[in-house]
Design a protein around this motif. Structure first.
Motif, PDB file in Angstrom:
ATOM      1  N   LEU A   1      15.484  54.073  10.121  1.00  0.00           N
ATOM      2  CA  LEU A   1      16.142  54.085   8.821  1.00  0.00           C
ATOM      3  C   LEU A   1      15.547  55.126   7.884  1.00  0.00           C
ATOM      4  O   LEU A   1      16.256  55.699   7.054  1.00  0.00           O
ATOM      5  CB  LEU A   1      16.062  52.699   8.180  1.00  0.00           C
TER       6      LEU A   1
ATOM      7  N   GLY B   1      17.714  58.282   5.780  1.00  0.00           N
ATOM      8  CA  GLY B   1      17.678  58.673   4.373  1.00  0.00           C
ATOM      9  C   GLY B   1      17.411  60.146   4.192  1.00  0.00           C
ATOM     10  O   GLY B   1      18.088  60.830   3.407  1.00  0.00           O
TER      11      GLY B   1
ATOM     12  N   CYS C   1      18.111  52.787   1.621  1.00  0.00           N
ATOM     13  CA  CYS C   1      18.459  54.148   2.052  1.00  0.00           C
ATOM     14  C   CYS C   1      19.202  54.960   0.996  1.00  0.00           C
ATOM     15  O   CYS C   1      19.006  56.177   0.913  1.00  0.00           O
ATOM     16  CB  CYS C   1      19.292  54.092   3.327  1.00  0.00           C
TER      17      CYS C   1
ATOM     18  N   ALA D   1      12.061  51.646   3.938  1.00  0.00           N
ATOM     19  CA  ALA D   1      12.928  51.718   5.116  1.00  0.00           C
ATOM     20  C   ALA D   1      12.138  51.421   6.389  1.00  0.00           C
ATOM     21  O   ALA D   1      12.625  50.719   7.288  1.00  0.00           O
ATOM     22  CB  ALA D   1      13.579  53.099   5.200  1.00  0.00           C
TER      23      ALA D   1
END
Length: 582
Positions: free
Chosen positions: A70, A74, A246, A304
């Motif tokens: 994750l 981003g 994100c 994240a």
């Protein structure tokens, strides 16, 4: 994947998007501003994203996409937001918000259908919002009544992005009057006769098409249900932990461009025989925003990573990022506007992208969870959030803050509705300060202030009643919530700095390991709300701003980004793959 892998993926994306300064490039700032002025979608720019397979970034690895970590998602999509927030929101992020619910609780068939659509460059709309209720999804009134063949939906959804072109739509609807009275449905728009709707006129994000959806006894089969009946709110709140973490990370890209535009102006503009950039106030302003962007990147990326590592605390970390980072970035845009002066609202010329970002940014901040919603989420769970581990797990903390430690593919089913256990990130505030080797007097004074705040916070939270932590919480509980979010961000920055000081060769590690950056970053996290004592802040040596300003000028001249990865905006490759892989 390592930090270097993530950096290369971002540079490959930037290479395919082309020169942002070339007017003939569909993904240049000038052309995207023209699209915005005409009120049209940036079709040519979207075609480039479709060609390079950008939609794969939102599809889990196990469904033939490229979404694995994750934190890398981003940073990758941030490259699109550096060009145009509306392009990032319209082409991909809206689809991510919708798809997150499918990855969390959808059937195999639903997941495969959504994955193929996104990989092929299609769109999925997310229809939660109703004009009368805003973010209060529990009050939504669109009805889904049981029928012989499935359900029949009736009601109106407002301000839905891509409702006019999305092949699939995730709908949130009431299925009963009980506390678990809402469910999620995946509608195939190509098989429905939805009446046309006028587009909503907006101040910003002109490249997005927001319209209303009117459902009039619309029949769907039982297979359209996402997750168990009546569990729509639970599925959404778990899935949105991903987008809360994100989306702010992606939005950093927009403020990166705002800073670049302002810095270029300051260097070129001459007043009274001097460059504007020679003014100490301007240098401190630009350096402060730069430090904020790196700190915001570190906090959002850390959150994240924690969704992988500590999903039982995910509802806290994601809400803290969505609560704090947009506030810092919004303040940064206002600081930059002061430096630009009258040019911040010009809608043509070389600085016109700035006013577009200023108009677009509020749409990114509000999204599916406004700041007050995230504050309420944090406030209700403070007793869990301030629990400290008796014996911190060193390997776990290394996995959180050393970004070269690979993470496994994200497990969407591990997300929990509420936080439980003890917070590794809050605990790390203490270990991070203890392990930091700097003897800088100003930095140690800030550390002492942070420790005092943490002691006050834990004492205050332990004395709060459940009513004080409710939706109509007291002013004291609101302050405690704000302090908590800022202490988490401070913990992320201090511990990431420690990793960079240990000798890692990660991009940007030289800046992040410096005392100068950490002091300014902690002020950016805490100073705007004056949680640090004013006399302490005033003692910060202007020299530290000078160090950060010199790094900013270096990145400006090299066309590298103002985040923690320091990627090249104009990379040159002899052979670039047609698809972007992360």
């Amino acid at each position: 994947m390592s930090v270097i892998d993530a950096r290369l993926a971002v540079e490959a994306m930037d290479a395919r998007l082309g020169d942002p300064y070339s007017p003939s490039n569909a993904c240049s700032w000038e052309q995207l501003c023209r699209n915005d002025e005409s009120g049209e979608r940036p079709h040519d720019a979207e075609a480039i994203l479709k060609e390079i397979g950008a939609g794969e970034a939102f599809v889990p690895f196990e469904l033939n996409g490229s979404l694995f970590q994750l934190d890398h998602l981003g940073s990758l999509v941030r490259a699109v937001f550096r060009r145009d927030p509306a392009l990032g929101l319209g082409f991909g992020v809206t689809s991510l918000m919708a798809a997150a619910t499918i990855w969390t609780a959808g059937t195999t068939e639903q997941k495969e259908r959504a994955a193929k659509l996104l990989i092929d460059g299609g769109q999925i709309a997310v229809a939660f919002h109703e004009l009368s209720h805003g973010n209060d999804f529990g009050a939504n009134e669109v009805r889904a009544l049981s029928s012989e063949s499935g359900f029949r939906l009736t009601g109106n959804k407002a301000f839905i992005n891509n409702a006019d072109r999305a092949e699939l739509i995730v709908i949130h609807a009431r299925t009963s009057e009980t506390p678990v009275g809402h469910s999620l449905f995946l509608l195939d728009r190509t098989k429905l006769s939805l009446p046309p709707s006028d587009y909503c006129n907006t101040v910003g994000v002109h490249g997005c098409r927001l319209s209303n959806i009117s459902l009039e006894d619309t029949a769907v089969t039982g297979s359209a249900l996402i997750g168990p009946l009546g569990m729509g709110n639970s599925v959404a709140l778990r899935a949105f932990q991903v987008t809360r973490a994100c989306l702010p990370s992606m939005a950093i890209g927009a403020v990166d461009t705002a800073l670049r535009t302002t810095a270029e102006f300051a260097v070129d503009r001459r007043l009274y025989g001097f460059s504007v950039a020679e003014l100490p106030y301007v240098q401190q302003s630009l350096a402060g925003v730069f430090a904020d962007l790196v700190a915001s990147d570190i906090f959002s990326s850390t959150a994240a990573r924690l969704l992988h590592i500590e999903p039982n605390q995910g509802s806290l970390y994601s809400a803290a990022v969505k609560f704090l980072v947009p506030e810092i970035l919004r303040e940064d845009i206002n600081i930059l506007a002061d430096v630009l002066g009258a040019r911040f609202y010009l809608r043509n010329g070389k600085h016109s992208i700035f006013q577009k970002i200023m108009r677009d940014f509020p749409a990114l901040v509000i999204g599916h969870a406004a700041q007050d919603v995230c504050e309420a989420t944090l406030r209700a769970q403070l007793p869990v959030g301030v629990r400290i581990e008796d014996k911190p797990d060193e390997e776990l903390q290394r996995a959180i803050f050393d970004w070269n430690v690979p993470l496994g593919p994200f497990d969407w089913t591990a997300l929990q509705l509420g936080a439980s256990g003890k917070s590794a990130l809050f605990t790390a505030l203490y270990t991070g300060i203890e392990n930091h080797t700097s003897v800088d007097r100003e930095l140690r004074a800030i550390f002492d202030e942070l420790l005092d705040l943490s002691i006050w916070l834990r004492s205050t939270v332990m004395q709060m009643s459940p009513r004080e932590r409710g939706l109509n919480g007291s002013a004291l509980s609101s302050k405690a919530t704000k302090v908590y979010a800022r202490l988490l961000a401070a913990s992320a920055c201090i511990n990431r700095s420690n990793v960079c000081r240990s000798g890692t060769q990660d991009p940007g590690s030289g800046l992040i390991s410096s005392d100068a950056w950490l002091k300014i970053a902690l002020y950016g996290i805490l100073g705007y709300k004056r949680f640090l004592h004013t006399d302490l802040v005033e003692q910060l040596n202007p020299i530290c701003y000078g160090e950060i300003y010199e790094e900013l000028l270096s990145r400006l001249s090299l066309n590298t980004t103002f985040d923690s990865l320091a990627t090249s905006m104009l990379p040159i490759y002899s052979n670039i793959n047609n698809k972007i892989r992360v």
